[in-house]
Design a protein around this motif. Structure first.
Motif, PDB file in Angstrom:
ATOM      1  N   SER A  19       0.810  -1.226   0.000  1.00  0.00           N
ATOM      2  CA  SER A  19       0.000   0.000   0.000  1.00  0.00           C
ATOM      3  C   SER A  19       0.838   1.269   0.000  1.00  0.00           C
ATOM      4  O   SER A  19       0.283   2.363  -0.090  1.00  0.00           O
ATOM      5  N   LYS A  22       0.130   4.538  -2.048  1.00  0.00           N
ATOM      6  CA  LYS A  22      -1.258   4.511  -2.511  1.00  0.00           C
ATOM      7  C   LYS A  22      -2.147   5.313  -1.562  1.00  0.00           C
ATOM      8  O   LYS A  22      -1.752   5.666  -0.457  1.00  0.00           O
ATOM      9  N   ILE A  23      -3.357   5.572  -2.003  1.00  0.00           N
ATOM     10  CA  ILE A  23      -4.266   6.443  -1.271  1.00  0.00           C
ATOM     11  C   ILE A  23      -4.684   5.854   0.080  1.00  0.00           C
ATOM     12  O   ILE A  23      -5.040   6.571   1.019  1.00  0.00           O
ATOM     13  N   ASN A  24      -4.666   4.517   0.184  1.00  0.00           N
ATOM     14  CA  ASN A  24      -5.109   3.890   1.436  1.00  0.00           C
ATOM     15  C   ASN A  24      -3.961   3.649   2.420  1.00  0.00           C
ATOM     16  O   ASN A  24      -4.144   3.001   3.450  1.00  0.00           O
ATOM     17  N   ALA A  25      -2.776   4.190   2.124  1.00  0.00           N
ATOM     18  CA  ALA A  25      -1.616   3.942   2.984  1.00  0.00           C
ATOM     19  C   ALA A  25      -1.820   4.534   4.378  1.00  0.00           C
ATOM     20  O   ALA A  25      -1.572   3.862   5.393  1.00  0.00           O
ATOM     21  N   ARG A  26      -2.263   5.772   4.450  1.00  0.00           N
ATOM     22  CA  ARG A  26      -2.416   6.423   5.754  1.00  0.00           C
ATOM     23  C   ARG A  26      -3.492   5.764   6.623  1.00  0.00           C
ATOM     24  O   ARG A  26      -3.255   5.502   7.806  1.00  0.00           O
ATOM     25  N   TYR A  84       1.396  11.938  11.881  1.00  0.00           N
ATOM     26  CA  TYR A  84       1.821  11.285  10.647  1.00  0.00           C
ATOM     27  C   TYR A  84       3.279  11.635  10.398  1.00  0.00           C
ATOM     28  O   TYR A  84       3.642  12.801  10.265  1.00  0.00           O
TER      29      TYR A  84
END
Length: 252
Positions: A19, A22-26, A84
């Motif tokens: 991931s 990619k957009i779903n990493a966080r 983050y």
């Protein structure tokens, strides 16, 4: 944090390799961090000392019901901080109250069990020496109790006890209203004597006594002098402030 009455733990999570970028990493890293924080929080919670004889883990081992309830409370802990990081990881801080729901789960069993615990052995008294006759003043109306346990290597617990030098209980489960104990613990803790004496828990006119030594395997039970114990027992308001857990303990 015994002074503020909460348990806190930090968790760190990273996104799966597939991931990264990619957009779903966080979201995935945040989820992993929360799971890590909950695991750490559960470990800390199970190590919380209930009294000088037991910690929370002892009751979770004995009872599947208590274990399930404690795990449920940890899963419901509040996220108070999340960061983050530049490397894609997330750091989450989670917090849950030390009293209230947690103490409602473990404290009633502990209060019942404490009746079976033996008091500390009394210290052999020195031969009495002649003392002048002293006029006993009228009992004072104290609003709370502050025990200065600095230098005694005492440790905090949800349900401490106070004994006199003869091993007689001055303050313990027999003195308190269970609901007060559940909601705020049997005592508050502070690192500063002035802060303890001015704490709203003990209100306007607390009696301050010195702890002679800590006792019990967990060193959370305190021994005070017979003279101080007599002052507590003689107070016109002792039953009221003990019932409402208006006790503060000062630790190193």
């Amino acid at each position: 944090n015994w002074s503020a009455g909460y348990i806190e733990a930090v968790g760190i999570g990273a996104p799966p390799d597939r991931s990264i970028g990619k957009i779903n990493a966080r979201p995935l890293a945040l989820r992993a961090a929360k799971i890590d924080a909950q695991r750490n929080l559960l470990e800390i919670t199970k190590g919380v000392r209930i009294d000088s004889q037991t910690v929370v883990k002892d009751f979770t081992v004995e009872s599947d019901v208590i274990n399930t309830q404690v795990e449920g409370l940890v899963k419901g802990a509040q996220v108070v901080k999340q960061e983050y990081m530049s490397d894609g990881t997330v750091e989450v801080t989670m917090r849950m109250p030390l009293y209230g729901d947690l103490s409602r789960v473990v404290l009633p069993a502990a209060l019942d069990k404490k009746k079976e615990v033996s008091p500390p052995a009394p210290v052999a008294a020195a031969p009495p020496s002649p003392t002048p006759t002293v006029t006993t003043p009228a009992p004072a109306a104290y609003t709370g109790l502050v025990v200065d346990a600095r230098g005694a290597s005492a440790r905090p617990a949800m349900s401490p006890r106070i004994y006199d030098e003869d091993g007689k209980e001055v303050y313990g489960s027999a003195n308190v209203d269970r609901e007060y104990a559940v909601q705020q613990g049997m005592s508050g803790y502070a690192r500063d004597l002035n802060a303890a004496q001015s704490n709203q828990r003990v209100t306007a006119n607390p009696l301050t006594v010195k702890c002679l030594r800590a006792s019990g395997p967990g060193r959370s039970d305190l021994v005070i002098s017979n003279a101080d114990a007599q002052s507590i027992r003689a107070s016109a308001e002792t039953m009221t402030f003990m019932k409402k857990c208006r006790v503060m303990i000062v630790l190193d």
